[in-house]
Write a protein that holds these residues in place. Sequence first.
Motif, mmCIF file in Angstrom:
data_model
loop_
_atom_site.group_PDB
_atom_site.id
_atom_site.type_symbol
_atom_site.label_atom_id
_atom_site.label_comp_id
_atom_site.label_asym_id
_atom_site.label_seq_id
_atom_site.Cartn_x
_atom_site.Cartn_y
_atom_site.Cartn_z
ATOM 1 N N LYS A 13 0.860 -1.182 0.000
ATOM 2 C CA LYS A 13 0.000 0.000 0.000
ATOM 3 C C LYS A 13 0.896 1.232 0.000
ATOM 4 O O LYS A 13 1.823 1.324 0.802
ATOM 5 N N LEU A 14 0.627 2.141 -0.930
ATOM 6 C CA LEU A 14 1.381 3.395 -1.035
ATOM 7 C C LEU A 14 2.886 3.158 -1.162
ATOM 8 O O LEU A 14 3.698 3.942 -0.689
ATOM 9 N N PHE A 65 2.656 8.084 6.980
ATOM 10 C CA PHE A 65 2.005 8.927 5.976
ATOM 11 C C PHE A 65 3.031 9.303 4.916
ATOM 12 O O PHE A 65 3.882 10.158 5.167
ATOM 13 N N GLU A 67 4.755 11.200 1.938
ATOM 14 C CA GLU A 67 4.652 12.587 1.493
ATOM 15 C C GLU A 67 3.757 12.664 0.260
ATOM 16 O O GLU A 67 3.854 11.833 -0.637
ATOM 17 N N GLY A 68 2.862 13.644 0.255
ATOM 18 C CA GLY A 68 1.986 13.839 -0.902
ATOM 19 C C GLY A 68 0.726 12.997 -0.863
ATOM 20 O O GLY A 68 -0.080 13.030 -1.785
ATOM 21 N N SER A 69 0.523 12.217 0.205
ATOM 22 C CA SER A 69 -0.669 11.385 0.322
ATOM 23 C C SER A 69 -1.396 11.721 1.623
ATOM 24 O O SER A 69 -0.761 11.962 2.645
ATOM 25 N N SER A 70 -2.720 11.721 1.572
ATOM 26 C CA SER A 70 -3.489 11.948 2.800
ATOM 27 C C SER A 70 -3.790 10.605 3.462
ATOM 28 O O SER A 70 -4.321 10.544 4.561
ATOM 29 N N ASP A 71 -3.462 9.525 2.761
ATOM 30 C CA ASP A 71 -3.692 8.172 3.278
ATOM 31 C C ASP A 71 -2.469 7.720 4.074
ATOM 32 O O ASP A 71 -1.418 8.346 4.022
ATOM 33 N N CYS A 89 8.390 10.409 4.239
ATOM 34 C CA CYS A 89 7.151 10.132 4.950
ATOM 35 C C CYS A 89 7.235 10.673 6.369
ATOM 36 O O CYS A 89 8.275 11.158 6.802
#
Length: 104
Positions: A13-14, A65, A67-71, A89
């Motif tokens: 994930k991510l 988290f 960087e650049g993701s709200s997830d 992150c």
Amino acid sequence: MESSVQTSAVEEKLGIRIERKPSEQRLLELGVKSWPKWGCPPSKLPWTYDAEETCYLLKGKVRVFPEGSSDFVEFGAGNLVVFPKGMSCTWEVYSPVDKHYKFD
């Protein structure tokens, strides 16, 4: 007596790969117990990976988290986690962390 074969669940994930509850055999093959250890109390830590990191959490619970993701990606004790080189992150440590880690 035959032991049941456990297949650990691997998810990505991510960009972060998490292997939940890897077997003792898998940890032995990787040499996890010979890796350095790191720990920290509950806190927020910004981090950038200059190399791929593999870590195994002995205790704790974390949300990362990218960087650049709200997830976020959540993992904790008993998880083997791989972070890609170049990722930036923020670690949110909810429960004190103790982990083995290695950089490739």
